[in-house]
Design an enzyme around this catalytic site. Structure first.
Site, PDB file in Angstrom:
ATOM      1  N   LYS A  69      40.331  42.131  46.779  1.00  0.00           N
ATOM      2  CA  LYS A  69      38.827  41.938  46.660  1.00  0.00           C
ATOM      3  C   LYS A  69      38.167  41.955  48.283  1.00  0.00           C
ATOM      4  O   LYS A  69      37.143  42.537  48.330  1.00  0.00           O
ATOM      5  CB  LYS A  69      38.506  40.855  45.904  1.00  0.00           C
ATOM      6  CG  LYS A  69      38.535  40.711  44.245  1.00  0.00           C
ATOM      7  CD  LYS A  69      37.726  39.673  43.895  1.00  0.00           C
ATOM      8  CE  LYS A  69      37.582  39.864  42.307  1.00  0.00           C
ATOM      9  NZ  LYS A  69      36.681  38.945  41.781  1.00  0.00           N
ATOM     10  N   ASP A 105      30.250  40.419  40.029  1.00  0.00           N
ATOM     11  CA  ASP A 105      30.395  39.144  39.515  1.00  0.00           C
ATOM     12  C   ASP A 105      29.396  38.054  39.444  1.00  0.00           C
ATOM     13  O   ASP A 105      29.161  37.359  38.458  1.00  0.00           O
ATOM     14  CB  ASP A 105      31.793  38.298  40.464  1.00  0.00           C
ATOM     15  CG  ASP A 105      33.021  39.026  40.318  1.00  0.00           C
ATOM     16  OD1 ASP A 105      33.323  39.382  39.183  1.00  0.00           O
ATOM     17  OD2 ASP A 105      33.851  38.996  41.220  1.00  0.00           O
TER      18      ASP A 105
END
Ligand code: ATR
Length: 283
Positions: A69, A105
């Site tokens: 990520k 997210d």
């Protein structure tokens, strides 16, 4: 599938546990979209090669999970502001040959929280447990909603301090775990972002349960088990609870929307996720 089938996917290491293929492929079918979603296990040393390959093969985009990520940022052409602030990307969109990084997210968390609890965010005094990647995403998203305050408590206090200092849009501060007892009394939303209590360590709890009270909503990002020991203890003390599965669902729905440019069939995706969770076991 035929020669016109488009490809999206997931890169991570490992990826075998992911429920995204079930959610996304069901969503494509429900919308009649000619796309397929596949999971690719990419080792860190192959990340750059994999990104070049996906670019060359004309992928519409892909999701990114642990451990890529942060590292993926240097392989992209552009990183959207929220993802840049969080310092992590979970969704890449290929647009006219350019690779653009997003992070869904935090927004996925907010959608789930508001959807499932109907909470008025502007009135919340938030306490976040943890200061890792998940905490950064959630804290940055909450900071944009006008919450009253954000307090971050982490085992490694310096990380909490760094995160609090980066939240310029909110009244944020860091405390150490030993100071929790002093701050929980005023907390109205407790957000648990650490891995403590996650399957298979389901009898672990990241906070003294006697600190929980009925004036707070307790929100745990863990989704396996669906109801962690923290949530069970919170419920027993009269607090409202919010589990982590909705965040998983909504971050995927937002990724779908980035790729397809249309609303995601959230109910269909939720059903696919519930089924995939049942067959995975682990409560
Ligand atoms: P994620 O991307 O899931 O947030 P991470 O970035 O590795 O994962 O962050 C894990 C978080 O859980 C951190 O806040 C970590 O605390 P430290 O910063 O002190 O490492 C926290 N954490 C993990 N195990 C923990 C434990 N046994 N007790 C307390 N906190 C723990």
């Amino acid at each position: 599938m035929n020669a016109g089938t488009g490809v999206v996917g997931l890169i991570g290491h490992p990826v075998g546990h992911s429920k995204s293929p079930e959610m996304m492929n069901r969503a494509f079918r429900a919308c009649g979209l000619p796309f397929v979603y596949l999971a690719f296990d990419v080792s860190p040393s192959e990340l750059g090669t994999a990104v070049r390959g996906m670019r060359a093969l004309g992928f519409r985009g892909w999701n990114v999970t642990i451990p890529h990520k942060v590292a993926v940022l240097e392989h992209l052409d552009e990183v959207e502001e929220t993802a840049r602030e969080i310092g992590a990307v979970n969704t890449v969109v290929a647009q006219e040959g350019r690779l653009i990084g997003y992070n869904t997210d935090g927004e996925g968390y907010l959608r789930s929280l508001v959807d499932e609890t109907g909470l008025e965010l502007s009135e919340q005094r938030v306490l976040i447990l943890g200061a890792g990647g998940a905490a950064r995403a959630v804290a940055h998203a909450l900071a944009t909603t006008g919450v009253e305050s954000i307090t971050i408590a982490n085992r490694t206090r310096e990380k909490a301090e760094r995160l609090a200092a980066s939240l310029r849009k909110a009244d944020a501060r860091a405390v150490s775990l030993s100071e929790l007892e002093r701050v929980v009394g005023e907390t109205t939303l407790l957000v648990q972002t650490t891995s403590v209590g996650m399957y298979p360590e389901t009898e672990a709890i990241p906070i003294d349960p006697s600190f929980l009270h009925e004036r707070m909503i307790v929100s745990d990002l863990i989704y396996r088990p669906r109801k962690t020991l923290l949530l069970r203890e919170a419920e027993a003390r009269g607090a409202r609870i919010h589990g982590g599965l909705g965040m998983l669902l909504h971050q995927a729905a937002l990724a779908f929307e980035h790729w397809m440019g249309k609303p995601a069939p959230v109910d269909v995706m939720r059903e696919a996720l519930e089924e995939a969770m049942k067959s995975a076991g682990g409560g």
